[in-house]
Scaffold this active site. Sequence first.
Site, PDB file in Angstrom:
ATOM      1  N   ASP A 164       0.705  -1.122  -0.087  1.00  0.00           N
ATOM      2  CA  ASP A 164       0.067  -0.164   0.164  1.00  0.00           C
ATOM      3  C   ASP A 164       0.868   1.243   0.099  1.00  0.00           C
ATOM      4  OD1 ASP A 164      -2.125  -1.687   0.327  1.00  0.00           O
ATOM      5  OD2 ASP A 164      -1.890  -1.572   2.400  1.00  0.00           O
ATOM      6  N   LYS A 199       2.248   2.250  -5.245  1.00  0.00           N
ATOM      7  CA  LYS A 199       3.157   1.652  -6.198  1.00  0.00           C
ATOM      8  C   LYS A 199       2.548   1.988  -7.527  1.00  0.00           C
ATOM      9  CE  LYS A 199       3.339  -2.642  -4.393  1.00  0.00           C
ATOM     10  NZ  LYS A 199       3.124  -2.037  -3.096  1.00  0.00           N
TER      11      LYS A 199
HETATM   12  P1  IMP Z   1      -2.411 -12.752   2.323  1.00  0.00           P
HETATM   13  O1  IMP Z   1      -1.344 -12.200   1.105  1.00  0.00           O
HETATM   14  O2  IMP Z   1      -3.774 -12.564   1.677  1.00  0.00           O
HETATM   15  O3  IMP Z   1      -2.177 -14.234   2.401  1.00  0.00           O
HETATM   16  O4  IMP Z   1      -2.578 -12.180   3.579  1.00  0.00           O
HETATM   17  C1  IMP Z   1      -0.994 -12.080   4.402  1.00  0.00           C
HETATM   18  C2  IMP Z   1      -0.798 -10.578   4.796  1.00  0.00           C
HETATM   19  O5  IMP Z   1      -0.309  -9.903   3.897  1.00  0.00           O
HETATM   20  C3  IMP Z   1      -2.057 -10.213   5.554  1.00  0.00           C
HETATM   21  O6  IMP Z   1      -1.471  -9.443   6.751  1.00  0.00           O
HETATM   22  C4  IMP Z   1      -2.477  -9.058   4.562  1.00  0.00           C
HETATM   23  O7  IMP Z   1      -2.907  -8.051   5.348  1.00  0.00           O
HETATM   24  C5  IMP Z   1      -1.237  -8.716   3.822  1.00  0.00           C
HETATM   25  N1  IMP Z   1      -1.216  -8.194   2.570  1.00  0.00           N
HETATM   26  C6  IMP Z   1      -1.511  -8.928   1.326  1.00  0.00           C
HETATM   27  N2  IMP Z   1      -1.665  -8.149   0.307  1.00  0.00           N
HETATM   28  C7  IMP Z   1      -1.347  -6.942   0.719  1.00  0.00           C
HETATM   29  C8  IMP Z   1      -1.209  -5.771   0.049  1.00  0.00           C
HETATM   30  O8  IMP Z   1      -1.441  -5.549  -1.133  1.00  0.00           O
HETATM   31  N3  IMP Z   1      -1.160  -4.712   0.613  1.00  0.00           N
HETATM   32  C9  IMP Z   1      -1.110  -4.738   2.037  1.00  0.00           C
HETATM   33  N4  IMP Z   1      -1.054  -5.822   2.839  1.00  0.00           N
HETATM   34  C10 IMP Z   1      -1.378  -7.031   2.161  1.00  0.00           C
END
Ligand code: IMP
Length: 427
Positions: free
Chosen positions: A13, A16
Amino acid sequence: MPTVAIIGGQWGDEGKGKIIDLLAENAQMVVRFSGGDNAGHTVINPLGEFRMHLIPSGIFYPGTVCIISNGVVINPAVLLSELDGLQKHGLDVSHLFVSDRAHLIMPYHTLLDGLEEQSRGQGAIGTTKKGIGPAYADKSARLGIRAGDLLDRDFFRQRLRSVLEYKNKILTKVYEAQPLSLDEVYEQYCQYGERLAPFIRETASMTHEALERGELVLLEGAQGTLLDLDFGTYPYVTSSSPLAGSACIGSGLGPTRIDSILGVFKAYNTRVGAGPMPTELTDETGDRIREHAHEYGTTTGRPRRCGWFDAVLARYSVRINGFTGIALTRLDILDILPRLNICTAYRIDGQTHSTPPSNSALLERSQPVYEEIPGWQSDTSHIRRFDDLPKKAQAYVRRIEELAGCPVAIISVGPAREQSIMVRPIL
Ligand code: IMP
């Protein structure tokens, strides 16, 4: 043959999408190389405001070839709805290509992501529940189904049958959930395959050929360094590698082909989901930043945790990625604050540390050591030259450069393309 990688320096976030949208104007190709629809990029341009999860931000330039490459995990339903949304705005999407090697997110991945999170209870990671972890786990376990498989129906059915047999055992016996029907999943994915077929091809050679023609190629990162599977705040991380090193593997380029690596950092820190965040502000200042900057997740709508700029983590991120320049975003958000802090070290159990510990419990216990910087308290959103920034804002940026050990190349002072200060060339 310049190649520029654009990488998140913090917890994702960082903005980018805006930086890629800005640089894509001069690029002939943009390659998204990792993550899935857990990512969310908001792009605001003359055509409107778009929330993108999979399609590279370069899609808004008709002459820019956009690739979703092998390192990405694709939920076909999400990709198709994004394509529909763009086409509704009259955008031509024929310059988008999807790697035949990219793995697909299947219905059991999203189901298992939710069930696994539930079973973690207090220790939940706070995933986006988009099936990202289970899809990457299957890729490593050699149980994955790839975009190219949809083009060969017999092969796809055979593969799906054996994987689904195993997944249904986990769904029913471990989680006492309902099994999925082979016919239903097969039919649904064949329909997706039919619609996606014109976009699917071998994409690594397209990138090689673009470089041979001397074109500018942007490698678009997703998430951020501190969510990396190896170097992030494990286990509170995503299941892919958002690092510059992964831009090569995720797109099929050799490490010698990357000329410039731009690290995107917010002028403060945010994090969404669970896990340590040493500079988190749980007070009124944190709430003020969140509301002023509208810090809510693009993908899940969750409020983002806000905090001061953490230079310990920034320096770590610069080193791990080998950043050649920083794009510092959302500087204008800090216009409202009378005082700012930058974290320069951690105190952990009475000792001072200048690098983060690998153990997330120790990082959780880290007490930030702050350097106070006076705020400039004037509007920077209209400024287009570094020298026109208030002197105190210049000092803040210079201190970040010094502490992070990397020059700032771009400063963003608002969401619009033109709200950008080009401080030095990125190549
Ligand atoms: P997952 O990628 O859905 O498995 O989530 C794993 C962790 O990465 C969690 O804390 C999500 O909130 C974080 N996360 C995944 N993608 C993003 C993103 O694009 N921006 C910010 N946090 C992310």
